[in-house]
Design an enzyme around this catalytic site. Structure first.
Site, PDB file in Angstrom:
ATOM      1  N   CYS A 111       0.875  -1.181   0.000  1.00  0.00           N
ATOM      2  CA  CYS A 111       0.000   0.000   0.000  1.00  0.00           C
ATOM      3  C   CYS A 111       0.906   1.223   0.000  1.00  0.00           C
ATOM      4  CB  CYS A 111      -0.917  -0.015   1.218  1.00  0.00           C
ATOM      5  SG  CYS A 111      -1.759  -1.603   1.509  1.00  0.00           S
ATOM      6  N   PRO A 114       1.924   7.710  -0.644  1.00  0.00           N
ATOM      7  CA  PRO A 114       2.602   8.495  -1.693  1.00  0.00           C
ATOM      8  C   PRO A 114       4.053   8.118  -1.965  1.00  0.00           C
ATOM      9  CG  PRO A 114       2.535   9.750   0.338  1.00  0.00           C
ATOM     10  CD  PRO A 114       1.774   8.484   0.609  1.00  0.00           C
ATOM     11  N   GLY A 115       4.635   7.202  -1.164  1.00  0.00           N
ATOM     12  CA  GLY A 115       5.984   6.756  -1.454  1.00  0.00           C
ATOM     13  C   GLY A 115       6.987   6.918  -0.331  1.00  0.00           C
ATOM     14  N   GLY A 116       6.547   7.409   0.825  1.00  0.00           N
ATOM     15  CA  GLY A 116       7.471   7.607   1.933  1.00  0.00           C
ATOM     16  C   GLY A 116       8.136   6.312   2.370  1.00  0.00           C
ATOM     17  N   LYS A 117       7.339   5.278   2.590  1.00  0.00           N
ATOM     18  CA  LYS A 117       7.907   4.017   3.053  1.00  0.00           C
ATOM     19  C   LYS A 117       8.610   3.275   1.917  1.00  0.00           C
ATOM     20  CE  LYS A 117       4.923   3.532   7.088  1.00  0.00           C
ATOM     21  NZ  LYS A 117       4.084   4.714   6.936  1.00  0.00           N
ATOM     22  N   GLU A 135       0.392   0.369  -5.527  1.00  0.00           N
ATOM     23  CA  GLU A 135      -0.679   1.222  -5.012  1.00  0.00           C
ATOM     24  C   GLU A 135      -2.007   0.727  -5.564  1.00  0.00           C
ATOM     25  OE1 GLU A 135      -3.238   3.460  -3.266  1.00  0.00           O
ATOM     26  OE2 GLU A 135      -1.147   3.343  -2.624  1.00  0.00           O
ATOM     27  N   ARG A 140      -3.699   7.549  -7.103  1.00  0.00           N
ATOM     28  CA  ARG A 140      -2.553   7.810  -6.225  1.00  0.00           C
ATOM     29  C   ARG A 140      -1.238   7.286  -6.812  1.00  0.00           C
ATOM     30  NH1 ARG A 140      -3.115   6.134  -0.325  1.00  0.00           N
ATOM     31  NH2 ARG A 140      -1.895   8.014   0.049  1.00  0.00           N
ATOM     32  N   ASP A 179       1.494  -1.464   5.052  1.00  0.00           N
ATOM     33  CA  ASP A 179       1.145  -0.267   5.821  1.00  0.00           C
ATOM     34  C   ASP A 179      -0.345  -0.064   5.571  1.00  0.00           C
ATOM     35  OD1 ASP A 179       1.516   2.052   7.375  1.00  0.00           O
ATOM     36  OD2 ASP A 179       1.662   3.266   5.562  1.00  0.00           O
ATOM     37  N   CYS A 232      -1.351   3.688  11.293  1.00  0.00           N
ATOM     38  CA  CYS A 232      -1.260   4.935  12.057  1.00  0.00           C
ATOM     39  C   CYS A 232      -2.500   5.040  12.948  1.00  0.00           C
ATOM     40  CB  CYS A 232      -1.095   6.156  11.141  1.00  0.00           C
ATOM     41  SG  CYS A 232      -2.376   6.333   9.893  1.00  0.00           S
TER      42      CYS A 232
END
Length: 457
Positions: A111, A114-117, A135, A140, A179, A232
């Site tokens: 998942c 936006p690409g942080g992980k 994704e 997205r 995530d 989160c």
């Protein structure tokens, strides 16, 4: 935050969660503003001023204040990623479980937008490792692709698929990060509007969705492979209860991750399986809310045949023209999609072909560009990549004002000293392409990602 109140029953429900300190939690949301943190790109070293390190991530740093990232050319060059500090704990898990970096791994971020992980995982991987960033939501995917393009590596594939589409890829991935979509209570301080969307019904709905996603992706994990699970959310239904469900439904073993007590991370265990989890509470950690855990798969889901002899017949002359733009070109598998030339690390060719048979692929390695006669029309991905052969191309260094003009696709106030395709750089970092002509500069920065705002914050 003082003007906002927590949802009904939220604090009562949280009172039974491991390590929860109601007074400390309320005070953190009322008096502290959300912290700003960035993660530096190890593939693009830069001199960025920071204010202290994120303790669980070597490349993570806090900032004194939140600058205008939109108007920082180094942000657009991919020298760093703006990421919430707690979520960087995923890299600590990865480093903890991966004891032999000489053995290549295939990693899936299920998942990913936006690409942080994804960029976090990618920073911890070698070029011989493969990262697949998926994704589920089509709208997205572009932001995920843009962020991975900025990161500059060639060992990444972006897909746009539902978790169930991965089912035929049995025993394919050595590490899977889920995530999971969640009720979002960990983001209340950062995004107070999320409070209005929280409800016990939504927590239960998210729990069901998380089970479905995990059940669908489970067969794709190798025997002895690792599942990293994160949310989160603070709710045990989405965290420890999910760990119990995983251990009860599948043959999975909980992995305990070492944490330093000074970090303020709360270690928890699930009710049934006593599976280890890691909770982040604002006020106890310098970051937002997070839950993370790691489990190892102890059974085999059956093998699939991934071998493929698929090989494009490529014109030797065109191949030589393209190779000139790539460092150590023989280390890469070059192929074409329609008129576009692409490159991915040679060792990932079989994986790419296997994924192509089952998934909808949006990005493979680095897009090099199109050939027009004997000339290459270079792609933006090539400009931002770390495989580009800078000796083969012209480069034009810009100051900050000129770099902003370029990123807006405005006319650039600069003396033209060369002719032809030029890599436009800022502090040595590539921003994109321009074509230098005798009396003007043609700006080829992609329209869809240009700076739209005219006013610096």
């Amino acid at each position: 935050m003082a003007n906002h109140t927590f949802p009904d029953k939220f604090l009562d429900n949280l009172a039974v969660e491991p390590g929860f300190d109601k007074e400390n939690f309320i005070e953190a949301h009322a008096s502290e503003s959300s912290l700003t943190s960035i993660r530096l790109n190890p593939f693009k070293p830069s001199n960025i001023k920071t204010d202290g390190q994120v303790p669980w991530c070597a490349e993570g740093f806090y900032l004194n204040e939140r600058p205008s990232f939109t108007f920082d050319p180094l942000f657009h060059a991919g020298a760093y990623y703006v990421q919430e500090a707690s979520s960087m704990f995923i890299s600590h898990i990865l480093y903890s479980i991966r004891t032999d970096e000489t053995e290549p791994v295939r990693v899936l971020d299920l998942c990913a937008a936006p690409g942080g992980k994804s960029t976090l995982l990618n920073s911890a991987l070698q070029s011989s490792d493969l990262l697949v960033a998926n994704e589920i939501i089509k709208t997205r995917v572009p932001i995920l692709t843009d962020n991975l393009n900025r990161w500059g590596t060639s060992n990444t594939i972006v897909t746009n698929n539902d978790p169930r589409d991965f089912t035929p890829l049995k025993e394919f991935f050595d590490i899977i990060l889920v995530d999971a979509p969640c009720s979002g209570s960990g983001m209340f301080r950062k995004d107070p509007d999320a409070m209005g969307e929280w409800s016990e019904a939504n927590v239960n709905l998210c729990h069901q969705r998380q089970e479905r996603i995990l059940a669908d992706i489970y067969p794709s994990l190798t025997e002895d492979g690792y599942l990293i699970y994160s949310t989160c959310s603070y709710s045990h239904q989405e965290n420890e209860d999910i760990l119990d469900w995983l251990c009860r439904t599948f043959d999975m073993e909980s992995i305990r991750i070492p944490v330093n007590k000074e970090w303020g991370v709360v270690e928890s265990q699930s009710a049934e399986a006593k599976a280890w989890g890691y909770r982040f509470y604002p006020g106890k950690v310098k970051g937002e809310g997070l839950f993370a855990a790691c489990l190892r798969k102890r059974e085999n889901s059956g093998q699939s045949n991934y071998k493929s002899n698929a090989q494009q017949k490529l014109p030797a002359k065109e191949l030589d023209l393209v190779k000139a733009y790539i460092n150590s070109a023989d280390d890469f598998y070059l192929f074409k999609v329609n008129d576009d030339w692409l490159a991915i690390n040679r060792e990932h060719k079989e994986s790419l072909n296997a994924l192509h048979r089952h998934l909808y692929i949006k990005k493979s390695g680095v897009r090099i560009g199109k050939l027009a006669g004997n000339d290459l029309i270079p792609d933006h991905e090539l400009a931002l990549s770390n495989i580009i052969n800078k000796d083969a191309i012209l480069s034009t260094e810009l100051n900050k004002e000129q770099a902003i003009q370029y990123l807006r696709r405005d006319n650039i106030d600069i003396q033209i000293t060369g002719k032809g395709w030029s890599l436009m750089t800022y502090e040595g970092h590539a921003l994109g392409w321009a074509k230098l002509l005798p009396n003007r500069i043609n700006n080829y920065y992609p329209k869809e990602i240009r700076i739209f705002s005219q006013k610096q914050e």
